[in-house]
Design an enzyme around this catalytic site. Structure first.
Site, short mmCIF file in Angstrom:
data_model
loop_
_atom_site.label_atom_id
_atom_site.label_comp_id
_atom_site.label_asym_id
_atom_site.label_seq_id
_atom_site.Cartn_x
_atom_site.Cartn_y
_atom_site.Cartn_z
CE1 TYR A 146 -2.42 3.23 2.52
CE2 TYR A 146 -3.75 2.46 0.70
CZ TYR A 146 -3.49 3.39 1.69
OH TYR A 146 -4.32 4.47 1.84
CG ASP A 241 5.97 3.49 0.54
OD1 ASP A 241 4.77 3.30 0.24
OD2 ASP A 241 6.33 4.14 1.54
CE LYS A 274 2.46 4.52 7.92
NZ LYS A 274 1.08 4.44 8.43
P1 KE4 Z 1 -0.68 8.15 4.56
O1 KE4 Z 1 -1.24 8.88 3.36
O2 KE4 Z 1 -1.75 7.29 5.24
O3 KE4 Z 1 0.05 9.08 5.54
O4 KE4 Z 1 0.45 7.16 4.04
C1 KE4 Z 1 0.16 6.21 3.04
C2 KE4 Z 1 1.14 5.05 3.15
C3 KE4 Z 1 2.15 4.95 2.22
N1 KE4 Z 1 3.06 3.95 2.29
C4 KE4 Z 1 3.01 3.03 3.27
C5 KE4 Z 1 4.04 1.93 3.30
C6 KE4 Z 1 2.00 3.09 4.26
O5 KE4 Z 1 1.97 2.14 5.24
C7 KE4 Z 1 1.04 4.11 4.21
C8 KE4 Z 1 -0.11 4.22 5.20
N2 KE4 Z 1 -0.29 3.11 6.09
C9 KE4 Z 1 -1.64 2.85 6.51
C10 KE4 Z 1 -1.60 1.73 7.55
N3 KE4 Z 1 -1.14 0.52 7.05
C11 KE4 Z 1 -2.32 4.06 7.05
C12 KE4 Z 1 -3.47 3.80 7.99
C13 KE4 Z 1 -4.76 4.32 7.41
O6 KE4 Z 1 -4.94 4.24 6.17
O7 KE4 Z 1 -5.58 4.80 8.22
#
Ligand code: KE4
Length: 438
Positions: A146, A241, A274
């Site tokens: 993701y 990523d 994060k």
């Molecule tokens: P954000 O747009 O949610 O800040 O980041 C996206 C993203 C990009 N790359 C990786 C490897 C990530 O894990 C994420 C976001 N992780 C999820 C949880 N697995 C966010 C939690 C959510 O969607 O509420």
């Protein structure tokens, strides 16, 4: 052992009047595990407290950011001080280069970078930059990974997309999705075949160097090195990523952890999020200067953001990364030791109760897959018994341990977790398996 969630339920009903599903992000709705999601009122160290006063050991750490524990005092003080000077200017400040310098000390491959406000923005921007730099349309990603919710990357994605079992998302036109090739993680032959069938058409390969969004999945030996060689051979960019793994696995993330930190082995671009913001909205993307200089105002690739480099977020990030750099030896050794004990001891308890768990762990991120098979990609992760996971999640919540509410998410340990929390988690697991298998 029912939890009193009466206040949370009232808050949920009110939230549902304004927010779809009552949430600002789908995984928070607990749809994959059932029951009512507690509404958090406060948090400190390793603990969350909900609106009904129930206290939980936090095992998802805001999905990764809270490496140092909740309300980390230096970050709290830095945010307070910055807030006194106004929350946002929309003009340059010294803090952006200050945080950038700290990031570069952790990630030497990041010669230049740009701050944005989320991991999604970081990955979306990195993809656009790769396409602009190479002049090529196709992107390779991996099933179960993701990279946020930008259209081009919502193809066979992980996290909430995997949780809800949807192939991607409505609203993403085929004309967009067709340029995203989603391949099985750890399947290098599939990547070679994709490059053979799309000569000089592939702009980049983006991956989670350790998957967290299908649950935790480590790269096969040589997978990262093979991708580095193949992308260089075909003139495509390699994008790590590290939104989740950055500052999590080591100060320099997976590229330090696996030895891809600099020189010929390093990725061309890295995305961050994060932890880099200490819990405030910060994402970042960066890498080779010759690539990054393709961005406006220097180059033809446009990218922008009103709150990019926000002074409060920069202050929180600086306090967090300064602490990481000052304590990294003991910090990561402690995180690894605590996580190994939690993941290992609970797996033993599961076995005593006759429950087959596959435990995948890298540093302080891990997943208990409810399957007896090895989990090396999304297909094998998908064989997990998600119904049993849901029962476990609920039973642990009732015993004061809040796990990420999906089999396809990683659990995270913070520096605030210690022996007390280890013992409580193992005891809760013993009770949970005992109760759920009756
Ligand atoms: P954000 O747009 O949610 O800040 O980041 C996206 C993203 C990009 N790359 C990786 C490897 C990530 O894990 C994420 C976001 N992780 C999820 C949880 N697995 C966010 C939690 C959510 O969607 O509420």
């Amino acid at each position: 052992m029912a939890l009193d969630l009466s206040q949370s339920q009232l808050l949920q009903q009110r939230a549902e009047k304004f927010l779809p599903g009552g949430v600002d992000s789908p995984v928070r709705a607990f749809r994959a595990v059932g029951g009512h999601p507690p509404f958090v009122a406060s948090a400190k160290g390793a603990y969350l407290t909900d609106a009904d006063g129930n206290r939980y050991i936090d095992m998802f750490g805001s999905w990764g950011p809270m490496l140092l524990g909740h309300a980390f005092p230096p970050a709290v003080e830095a945010i307070k001080a910055a807030a006194e000077l106004s929350a946002s200017f929309g003009a340059s400040t010294a803090a952006e280069a200050n945080l950038a310098e700290l990031v570069q000390r952790c990630f030497p491959s990041i010669e230049k970078m740009r701050f944005v406000s989320s991991g999604t923005e970081a990955c979306m921007s990195a993809i656009r930059l790769a396409r602009g730099f190479t002049g090529r349309p196709f992107v390779i990603k991996f099933e179960g990974c993701y990279h946020g919710h930008a259209d081009a990357l919502l193809v066979k994605a992980g996290s909430g997309v995997a949780t809800f079992g949807i192939p991607g998302s409505a609203g993403v036109p085929n004309e967009t999705a067709m340029h995203t090739l989603a391949l099985p993680y750890n399947d290098f032959a599939a990547v070679e075949a994709a490059f053979e069938s799309h000569p000089e058409q592939i702009a980049c390969v983006i991956l989670e160097p350790v998957v967290g969004n299908a649950g935790t999945i480590a790269p096969a030996p040589e997978f990262l090195a093979s991708l580095r060689r193949l992308t260089r051979k075909h003139g495509a960019l390699l994008i790590f990523d590290e939104v989740m793994t950055g500052f999590r696995l080591a100060a320099g993330g997976a590229q330090e952890y696996f030895g891809f930190a600099s020189g010929e082995d390093a990725p061309d671009l890295t995305t961050l999020g994060k932890i880099v913001g200490g819990g405030l909205p910060v994402g970042a993307f960066g890498g080779r200067a010759e690539v990054m200089d393709f961005l406006a105002p220097l180059g033809p690739v446009y990218q922008a953001g009103t709150l990019s480099g926000n002074p409060l977020a920069m202050a929180a990030g600086i306090a967090t990364i300064e602490h990481i750099l000052a304590h990294k030896g003991a910090l990561y050794a402690g995180l690894d030791e605590t996580t190994a004990e939690i993941a290992g001891e609970v797996a033993l308890v599961a076995a005593e109760h006759g429950v087959a768990l596959t435990t995948n762990r890298v540093g302080s991120m891990f997943t208990w897959f409810f399957t007896s098979e090895d989990v090396t990609d999304f297909a094998t992760a998908s064989k997990s018994d998600t119904a049993l996971f849901a029962k476990f999640h609920r039973a642990m919540l009732e015993r004061g341990v809040w796990l990420p509410p999906s089999q396809y998410e990683a659990a995270f340990v913070s520096a605030a977790h210690g022996q007390t929390e280890i013992d409580a988690i193992v005891a809760a697991a013993n009770g949970a398996f005992g109760a759920m298998l009756k």
